[in-house]
Design an enzyme around this catalytic site. Structure first.
Site, short mmCIF file in Angstrom:
data_model
loop_
_atom_site.label_atom_id
_atom_site.label_comp_id
_atom_site.label_asym_id
_atom_site.label_seq_id
_atom_site.Cartn_x
_atom_site.Cartn_y
_atom_site.Cartn_z
N SER A 1 -29.28 80.01 36.84
CA SER A 1 -28.87 80.72 35.51
C SER A 1 -30.00 80.54 34.58
O SER A 1 -30.91 79.80 34.53
CB SER A 1 -27.47 79.97 34.93
OG SER A 1 -27.07 80.39 33.59
N CYS A 2 -29.86 81.36 33.47
CA CYS A 2 -30.98 81.01 32.64
C CYS A 2 -30.39 81.87 31.01
O CYS A 2 -29.24 81.76 30.80
CB CYS A 2 -32.21 81.78 32.82
SG CYS A 2 -32.05 83.69 33.21
N GLY A 3 -31.25 82.44 30.38
CA GLY A 3 -30.88 83.11 29.11
C GLY A 3 -30.16 84.28 29.23
O GLY A 3 -29.15 84.85 28.64
N GLY B 1 -30.52 86.17 32.69
CA GLY B 1 -30.61 86.51 34.45
C GLY B 1 -31.68 87.07 34.73
O GLY B 1 -32.16 87.10 35.83
N TRP C 1 -26.44 82.79 30.04
CA TRP C 1 -26.22 82.21 28.96
C TRP C 1 -25.87 83.25 27.69
O TRP C 1 -25.22 83.29 26.83
CB TRP C 1 -27.17 81.26 28.24
CG TRP C 1 -26.88 80.46 27.02
CD1 TRP C 1 -26.89 80.76 25.94
CD2 TRP C 1 -25.90 79.18 27.34
NE1 TRP C 1 -26.24 79.67 25.16
CE2 TRP C 1 -25.39 78.74 26.17
CE3 TRP C 1 -25.22 78.81 28.71
CZ2 TRP C 1 -24.56 77.62 25.92
CZ3 TRP C 1 -24.67 77.68 28.60
CH2 TRP C 1 -24.13 76.92 27.05
#
Length: 289
Positions: free
Chosen positions: A239-241, A243, A268
């Site tokens: 996961s990240c901010g 994708g 996120w």
């Protein structure tokens, strides 16, 4: 290819020697955050790797959602990349400006859609330019091709599945955002979004996988991932901010032979913008022994 290097990452020397081959497709997938103060389209127009096609991650996306650059339907993806002259059997090399920032997302996207021969350029366009390699300003006009998708939806995590994963602890969660955003000591770049991380998540900031835009060796990747508390013998969701940089972790995992991984596409941007999702602040808890 060295046994200590990722089989999915190619050198500038190799790419330059292959330019012009009939089955080679080079994609400029540069993408920048506002804070980086760079314009990907303007940079492409000013000079790109010869033959490179501009791949806009916000255009080739699902436009029915408010979330940024969400994975498109297989049919839409196939139609768009077919217009770019790309077929599933081509050798596809993806690069971005920085080196290892946005290109792994497109590498992941093509693989999820069924392409097999997809690679990332080590060092990116910045490294290519620094070495004085050839550039061209003219955009190519490729003949249309047919891309027949073979979408592997099992590699993409939806919100409902992510909620179940967080609740059950069924998969390890690796978050590629910065340590400050992960711990909620820095604000999120998008307005109206809570700070922190998903319960149980480990922090693997996207920048730790490369040095000066070049991907680290396999032993270094393994050490980096294990030091963050990720067990490589168990499944992982990245996961990240939004994708994009989650795919850097995915690239590292796949490079190490870890195939039991998925990417949370909403990341996120989705989890942190809702008011019904559990969020933890502060550093991650210690890994279980």
């Amino acid at each position: 290819m060295s046994e200590t290097k990722s089989r999915f990452v190619v050198s500038a020397d190799w790419l330059q020697s292959e330019l012009g081959k009939a089955d080679l497709r080079v994609l400029d997938a540069s993408f920048y955050l506002p804070a980086q103060k760079r314009d990907a389209d303007a940079e492409y127009a000013a000079g790109h790797i010869p033959g490179a096609i501009r791949f806009d991650q916000d255009k080739i996306a699902d436009h029915s959602t408010s979330l940024p650059h969400t994975i498109p339907s297989p049919d839409y993806f196939a139609a768009e990349v077919g217009r770019l002259g790309i077929s599933k059997n081509d050798r596809i090399v993806v690069y971005d400006g920085i080196g290892l920032f946005a290109s792994p997302r497109v590498w992941w996207l093509f693989r999820v859609m069924g392409a097999k021969n997809v690679f990332v350029l080590d060092g990116g366009l910045d490294g290519w330019k620094a070495e004085g390699r050839p550039l061209e300003a003219e955009a190519p006009n490729p003949a249309p091709a047919t891309f027949t998708p073979d979408f592997d939806e099992s590699r993409v995590v939806t919100f409902d599945t992510m909620r179940d994963i967080v609740s059950s602890g069924a998969m390890q969660i690796a978050d590629a955002r910065s340590a400050g955003r992960f711990a909620a000591v820095e604000p999120e770049p998008r307005a109206g979004m809570r700070s922190g991380h998903m319960p149980g998540a480990r922090n693997l900031p996207s920048g730790v996988f490369a040095s000066q835009g070049r991907f680290k060796s396999l032993p270094e990747l393994r050490q980096t991932i294990e030091d963050a508390g990720i067990d490589l013998s168990k499944p992982v969701v990245t996961s990240c901010g939004s994708g994009i940089t989650a795919a850097i972790i995915t690239l590292a995992l796949e490079s190490l032979g870890h195939n039991d991984n998925k990417l949370y596409d909403g990341s996120w941007s989705e989890w942190g913008s809702r008011d019904d999702t559990p969020i933890v602040t502060g550093p991650p808890t210690q890994a279980k022994v």
